[in-house]
Design a protein around this motif. Structure first.
Motif, PDB file in Angstrom:
ATOM      1  N   GLY A  52      -9.823   2.150  -4.477  1.00  0.00           N
ATOM      2  CA  GLY A  52      -8.916   2.585  -3.412  1.00  0.00           C
ATOM      3  C   GLY A  52      -7.568   3.107  -3.858  1.00  0.00           C
ATOM      4  N   LYS A  53      -7.260   3.049  -5.153  1.00  0.00           N
ATOM      5  CA  LYS A  53      -5.939   3.489  -5.618  1.00  0.00           C
ATOM      6  C   LYS A  53      -5.644   4.934  -5.226  1.00  0.00           C
ATOM      7  N   GLY A  54      -6.606   5.807  -5.504  1.00  0.00           N
ATOM      8  CA  GLY A  54      -6.387   7.221  -5.240  1.00  0.00           C
ATOM      9  C   GLY A  54      -6.237   7.530  -3.763  1.00  0.00           C
ATOM     10  N   SER A  55      -7.032   6.880  -2.928  1.00  0.00           N
ATOM     11  CA  SER A  55      -6.934   7.113  -1.480  1.00  0.00           C
ATOM     12  C   SER A  55      -5.589   6.635  -0.951  1.00  0.00           C
ATOM     13  N   ILE A  56      -5.155   5.451  -1.391  1.00  0.00           N
ATOM     14  CA  ILE A  56      -3.854   4.909  -0.955  1.00  0.00           C
ATOM     15  C   ILE A  56      -2.735   5.849  -1.366  1.00  0.00           C
ATOM     16  N   LEU A  57      -2.793   6.307  -2.621  1.00  0.00           N
ATOM     17  CA  LEU A  57      -1.789   7.263  -3.111  1.00  0.00           C
ATOM     18  C   LEU A  57      -1.780   8.513  -2.239  1.00  0.00           C
ATOM     19  N   GLN A 254     -11.725   2.897   4.294  1.00  0.00           N
ATOM     20  CA  GLN A 254     -10.605   3.829   4.391  1.00  0.00           C
ATOM     21  C   GLN A 254      -9.588   3.393   5.440  1.00  0.00           C
ATOM     22  N   LEU A 255     -10.020   2.627   6.431  1.00  0.00           N
ATOM     23  CA  LEU A 255      -9.047   2.027   7.359  1.00  0.00           C
ATOM     24  C   LEU A 255      -8.164   1.030   6.625  1.00  0.00           C
ATOM     25  N   GLU A 256      -8.781   0.241   5.726  1.00  0.00           N
ATOM     26  CA  GLU A 256      -8.007  -0.719   4.925  1.00  0.00           C
ATOM     27  C   GLU A 256      -7.038   0.009   3.994  1.00  0.00           C
ATOM     28  N   ASN A 257      -7.521   1.076   3.350  1.00  0.00           N
ATOM     29  CA  ASN A 257      -6.654   1.853   2.462  1.00  0.00           C
ATOM     30  C   ASN A 257      -5.497   2.474   3.243  1.00  0.00           C
ATOM     31  N   ALA A 258      -5.799   2.993   4.424  1.00  0.00           N
ATOM     32  CA  ALA A 258      -4.748   3.590   5.260  1.00  0.00           C
ATOM     33  C   ALA A 258      -3.731   2.548   5.704  1.00  0.00           C
ATOM     34  N   SER A 259      -4.200   1.344   6.041  1.00  0.00           N
ATOM     35  CA  SER A 259      -3.269   0.295   6.484  1.00  0.00           C
ATOM     36  C   SER A 259      -2.355  -0.144   5.346  1.00  0.00           C
ATOM     37  N   THR A 260      -2.884  -0.185   4.122  1.00  0.00           N
ATOM     38  CA  THR A 260      -2.043  -0.490   2.958  1.00  0.00           C
ATOM     39  C   THR A 260      -0.986   0.589   2.772  1.00  0.00           C
ATOM     40  N   ALA A 261      -1.400   1.850   2.889  1.00  0.00           N
ATOM     41  CA  ALA A 261      -0.466   2.960   2.742  1.00  0.00           C
ATOM     42  C   ALA A 261       0.612   2.932   3.824  1.00  0.00           C
ATOM     43  N   ILE A 262       0.223   2.645   5.061  1.00  0.00           N
ATOM     44  CA  ILE A 262       1.190   2.586   6.162  1.00  0.00           C
ATOM     45  C   ILE A 262       2.194   1.456   5.932  1.00  0.00           C
ATOM     46  N   THR A 263       1.713   0.332   5.394  1.00  0.00           N
ATOM     47  CA  THR A 263       2.629  -0.771   5.081  1.00  0.00           C
ATOM     48  C   THR A 263       3.653  -0.326   4.038  1.00  0.00           C
ATOM     49  N   ALA A 264       3.206   0.442   3.054  1.00  0.00           N
ATOM     50  CA  ALA A 264       4.147   0.987   2.060  1.00  0.00           C
ATOM     51  C   ALA A 264       5.164   1.907   2.729  1.00  0.00           C
ATOM     52  N   ILE A 265       4.715   2.682   3.715  1.00  0.00           N
ATOM     53  CA  ILE A 265       5.615   3.576   4.450  1.00  0.00           C
ATOM     54  C   ILE A 265       6.642   2.771   5.244  1.00  0.00           C
ATOM     55  N   PHE A 266       6.190   1.686   5.912  1.00  0.00           N
ATOM     56  CA  PHE A 266       7.129   0.826   6.637  1.00  0.00           C
ATOM     57  C   PHE A 266       8.145   0.209   5.684  1.00  0.00           C
ATOM     58  N   CYS A 267       7.672  -0.153   4.503  1.00  0.00           N
ATOM     59  CA  CYS A 267       8.566  -0.710   3.492  1.00  0.00           C
ATOM     60  C   CYS A 267       9.614   0.331   3.073  1.00  0.00           C
ATOM     61  N   LEU A 268       9.195   1.572   2.935  1.00  0.00           N
ATOM     62  CA  LEU A 268      10.144   2.647   2.616  1.00  0.00           C
ATOM     63  C   LEU A 268      11.161   2.817   3.748  1.00  0.00           C
TER      64      LEU A 268
END
Length: 421
Positions: A52-57, A254-268
């Protein structure tokens, strides 16, 4: 690929007798000669994990791009050509600039032993330090603690994507040794985001990170998917419920990967970045990640391409096709260091059979007679073919299935996907 670039990359491959030799010492020496570009980088998001690294990125990158931020990114491995690995201010690096930089770094290295990934990472850091950006997203190559990307000394966000068994010969035989290596990217004072993990891995990580007093931790208690339907999913983030459009990338994971990415966005956002809900949705919708349950066709046959090569990847494939009630013929090519027996055992329920082929121009590809022997042990129907062309001819002229899957290695998918798009 450009002939000059191809020749240069082959020269860099010969600088060290091993393709993988985990250490930060050689890279540290080279970076010092280059005036330490790794210390002159923008805010960094560092991602380690097995899957999932690439998808999250890609989700993070596209969301930031939609919000008009300039983003560098470092990705590995590439799927079709090397330039894919280096994104400078939202754009894939131009070949002329890449050749010029690699030649310069090669000259500074002065033929000292260094692995391919180390010297190309040095070149990437040099490029990232010379061009302004708001953020750099780094994907580890292998592991974390001794991965070349981990030469950096600070990061804003460290993400640990789902961890599984892979590369045991370098990272350790147990899931906990592998987890320990991945956690090695975590820096003092960074924000840590932990993707949804297996229970045993989650417990290990929580115990390991419980003493990190200087870090802000985001576990699945802080964010989790609580509802989904055909078009939307709802993320619970710190007691707030927010609904987003589902990604176009296929699969529940991909829902899990997207949720991880969104959490990173909230952190930003909590660290001063301005990002709108509308552009989060747009970024997710525009995200494409080739070779991950990617749809294609072979004339009237539906085709899926997926670079899965480990048990967790096999689980994703199994779950997706079982949820659709689909069985497939599998075109399989794999590297010798992968667990082909358990990979095939896991996905056997969705297989009509296997067509084993060698990965083109890959000396470490598993031989087709080995694939055949393993299929025989598992009672899976198997054909041996010498190439993707002869495999496709078998499918079109004799087997005539409704659906096929090309999988077992990203190297395989990258080299054959043009046959299906």
């Amino acid at each position: 690929m450009n002939k000059k670039l191809d020749k240069l990359l082959k020269q860099l491959l010969r600088l060290h007798p091993k393709y993988i030799d985990l250490s930060l010492d050689r890279l540290s020496i080279l970076l010092k000669k280059l005036d330490n570009p790794h210390l002159k980088l923008p805010y960094i998001i560092h991602i380690a994990g097995t899957n999932g690294k690439g998808s999250i990125l890609s989700y993070i990158f596209n969301i930031l791009k939609e919000n008009k931020y300039n983003v560098h990114a470092y990705i590995s491995p590439h799927l079709n050509y090397f330039n894919e690995r280096i994104i400078l201010s939202n754009n894939e690096i131009k070949t002329a600039k890449l050749i010029k930089t690699l030649n310069y770094v090669k000259k500074i290295n002065a033929n000292n032993p260094i692995t391919f990934f180390e010297i190309t990472t040095a070149a990437a850091f040099y490029l990232f330090s010379k061009e302004k950006a708001d953020l750099l997203i780094l994907e580890t190559g292998l592991g974390g603690r001794l991965d070349a990307t981990n030469i950096i000394t600070k990061s804003l966000i460290d993400i640990i994507s789902p961890i599984g068994l892979d590369h045991q010969e370098f990272l350790g035989e147990s899931i906990f040794k592998i987890t320990n290596e991945k956690l090695g990217i975590i820096k003092k004072n960074s924000n840590i985001i932990i993707s949804n993990q297996k229970k045993s891995v989650k417990s290990y990580i929580k115990n390991k990170l419980s003493k990190n007093q200087n870090n802000k931790l985001y576990y699945d208690n802080d964010y989790k998917i609580i509802k989904k339907n055909f078009k939307f999913f709802t993320l619970k983030y710190k007691q707030k419920k927010i609904t987003f459009k589902k990604p176009n990338l296929i699969g529940q994971h991909q829902l899990e990967n997207a949720s991880t990415a969104i959490t990173a966005i909230f952190c930003l956002k909590e660290n001063g970045f301005y990002i709108t809900k509308k552009n989060i949705d747009r970024g997710i919708a525009f995200t494409k990640w080739p070779g991950r349950l990617e749809k294609g066709r072979l004339k009237n046959i539906r085709a899926y391409l997926d670079g899965a090569h480990n048990i967790d990847g096999a689980n994703i494939i199994l779950n997706y096709f079982q949820s659709k009630g689909i069985k497939v013929w599998l075109i399989l090519g794999m590297l010798k260091n992968k667990d082909i027996y358990n990979f095939l055992k896991k996905i056997k329920p969705i297989l009509h059979g296997v067509i084993g082929i060698p990965i083109p121009k890959e000396k470490n590809s598993i031989k087709t007679n080995v694939i055949k022997k393993i299929c025989n042990k598992l009672d899976i129907n198997c054909f041996q073919k010498s190439s993707i062309v002869t495999a496709n001819n078998l499918l079109l002229k004799k087997l005539k299935p409704k659906v096929i899957l090309i999988s077992g290695s990203l190297y395989l998918v990258g080299k054959v996907r043009n046959k299906y798009l």
